[in-house]
Design an enzyme around this catalytic site. Structure first.
Site, mmCIF file in Angstrom:
data_model
loop_
_atom_site.group_PDB
_atom_site.id
_atom_site.type_symbol
_atom_site.label_atom_id
_atom_site.label_comp_id
_atom_site.label_asym_id
_atom_site.label_seq_id
_atom_site.Cartn_x
_atom_site.Cartn_y
_atom_site.Cartn_z
ATOM 1 N N LYS A 1 30.561 -32.036 -77.269
ATOM 2 C CA LYS A 1 29.617 -32.617 -78.235
ATOM 3 C C LYS A 1 30.152 -33.944 -78.770
ATOM 4 O O LYS A 1 31.357 -34.092 -78.988
ATOM 5 C CB LYS A 1 29.425 -31.618 -79.377
ATOM 6 N N SER B 1 25.084 -24.249 -85.790
ATOM 7 C CA SER B 1 24.913 -25.296 -84.784
ATOM 8 C C SER B 1 25.439 -25.026 -83.385
ATOM 9 O O SER B 1 25.145 -25.776 -82.472
ATOM 10 C CB SER B 1 25.507 -26.614 -85.293
ATOM 11 N N SER C 1 22.842 -28.164 -84.328
ATOM 12 C CA SER C 1 22.988 -29.572 -83.982
ATOM 13 C C SER C 1 23.693 -29.818 -82.649
ATOM 14 O O SER C 1 23.698 -30.936 -82.154
ATOM 15 C CB SER C 1 23.752 -30.296 -85.100
#
Length: 475
Positions: free
Chosen positions: A77, A181, A157
């Site tokens: 990420k 997330s 997220s």
């Protein structure tokens, strides 16, 4: 090489045995990433770096001296620093920030032989659950898209990692989790994930929201793969699947609110399967849960976000101030949160007002959060539970557009994941079915007592054998 069926564990074994080369596997992953550019899963795809690392693995491979993830392509990420690649945190002001060293969690995976093929797209600054990021795209439309239906959200997220694993581009990756997330995107894209006990993983080199709540977390094709990543990051020996006849789980009916038909049916069917396999399932009550969670969630995230981001921007050498960061935010929902709450140190008050965040933060840390931790501790102890089970998210993926980032959708999708996050307990997400009418993934979460990560993973591995792996996306 069947990317649709491959797991990280299988890939590691095949690479170690010389059945496949890292060069071939990495090239296949990169080709699929480019073929699925409409998913907006990546901010940076590092073709040259990944191929060079894969060739180096192949050249150095000696039978019998293989690393735990030797030669396996993974993704990270984009709020987690990887040396030599931009670490944008999904926001325009950081698009030219290239860190010189890996965050410790990324360094551990790289040391274990993993090939990092790219940095994944995310909800801007990790402040949301839709992944509708207006700042970065590789497809025609904005928003990270669902692996099973590109008109739908990927969740957030850690949107891009969820989409990349769900679309079978890679078998594993890293996300971060503040209120859901890693679990939300894996629920919506059909992958497995662990939110570890707070403090279990090192947090350095990761763009923060809240030091009290944030953690990195592994996301992968199977629970066995998640366990392998956890072992690399946190240490410990191999984990064997648990004996389901010795597993005791609790169900709190407040976590069964707002379910759509597909999620309700899949969750009930999963519980029936678990009971038939000998799992003890009991009803529990946590009456103060919603109230305590409300006193902790926003006060922690919104108050700590300012100081933690200021410190991160300074210590990382990004050369960006928090004012410049806020000025360039591309996504309207995140811009509103930063300008209206984070920068002025405010919290939402009654009747569309705002109030100072400090008193609510102090009360959360002094009273509400300790009470929330005690509620979890007592619930697990009193009922002799290994875990609390619930649908990870109440609904399958919704349409991807700017409205998917509304506050109402945000609150709905973190309904079940947020309380455990605020209590710092570990949670695993398991894919259990494709919805009967939507044909979209449905997930089940198990939250365990603080520190029970490895036991939870063992339970998840046993349940995974029962549920099987979801079929790969077809559209």
């Amino acid at each position: 090489m069947d990317l649709d069926q491959l797991t990280a564990t299988q890939a590691t074994a095949d690479l170690c045995a010389g059945k496949i080369t890292s060069k071939a596997l990495t090239a296949a992953a990169l080709a699929r990433a480019k073929a699925k550019s409409d998913l907006n899963a990546f901010i940076t795809l590092d073709e040259a770096g990944a191929m060079k690392a894969a060739e180096a693995f192949d050249a150095g491979r000696k039978k019998g001296s293989c690393k735990p993830l030797g030669g396996v392509p993974i993704v990270i990420k984009d709020n987690i620093q990887v040396a030599g690649l931009p670490a944008t945190a999904g926001t325009p002001a950081l698009k030219n920030f290239v860190p010189k060293k890996d965050a410790p969690v990324a360094a551990k995976l790289r040391a274990a032989g993993a090939i990092i093929i790219g940095k994944t797209n995310m909800h801007e600054l990790a402040f949301g659950i839709s992944g509708f990021n207006a700042g970065f795209k590789t497809g025609a439309e904005h928003g990270v898209r669902n692996a099973y239906d590109a008109t739908k959200i990927a969740g957030g997220s850690s949107s891009g990692t969820g989409a990349a694993v769900g679309a079978r581009i890679v078998t594993a990756g890293l996300g971060t989790d503040t209120g859901g997330s890693v679990r939300v995107p894996c629920a919506l894209n059909g992958c497995a994930a662990l939110r570890p006990t707070a403090g279990r993983y090192p947090q350095a080199g990761i763009a923060p929201i809240s030091h009290t709540r944030d953690t990195a977390g592994p996301m992968a094709s199977t629970m066995a793969d998640v366990a392998a990543l956890d072992r690399i990051i946190a240490g410990g020996g191999t984990i064997a699947p648990a004996d389901l006849k010795k597993v005791r789980i609790g169900i709190d009916k407040s976590m069964l609110a707002n379910l759509d038909g597909d999620t309700d049916a899949a969750f009930k069917a999963a519980l029936d399967k678990l009971k038939a396999s000998g799992v003890t399932v009991i009803d529990i009550e946590m009456p103060e849960l919603a109230e305590l969670n409300g006193k902790v969630g926003f006060p922690l995230a919104l108050y700590e976000a300012y100081d933690d981001m200021v410190a991160y921007l300074k210590n990382s050498g990004s050369g960006v101030s928090i004012e410049n960061l806020a000025k360039e935010i591309a996504s309207p929902d995140v811009k509103g949160t930063y300008d209206g709450l984070v920068i002025p140190r405010k919290l939402p008050g009654p009747n569309n007002t705002v109030v100072d965040a400090k008193p609510a933060y102090d009360a959360a840390m002094k009273t509400a959060r300790p009470a929330l931790l005690a509620l979890y501790r007592d619930t697990f102890a009193k009922n002799k539970l290994d875990a609390i089970a619930f649908p990870t998210v109440p609904k399958v993926a919704i349409a991807s557009n700017p409205d998917s980032s509304s506050l109402a959708n945000f609150l709905l999708f973190i309904q079940n994941t947020d309380p455990g996050s605020n209590a710092g307990v570990p949670g695993i997400q398991l894919p259990i079915a494709l919805g009967a009418s939507s044909k979209l993934p449905v997930g089940l979460e198990l939250d365990g007592p603080a520190g029970s990560d490895r036991k939870l993973l063992a339970v998840g591995m046993a349940m995974e054998k029962l549920f099987g792996r979801l079929p790969p996306p077809t559209r």
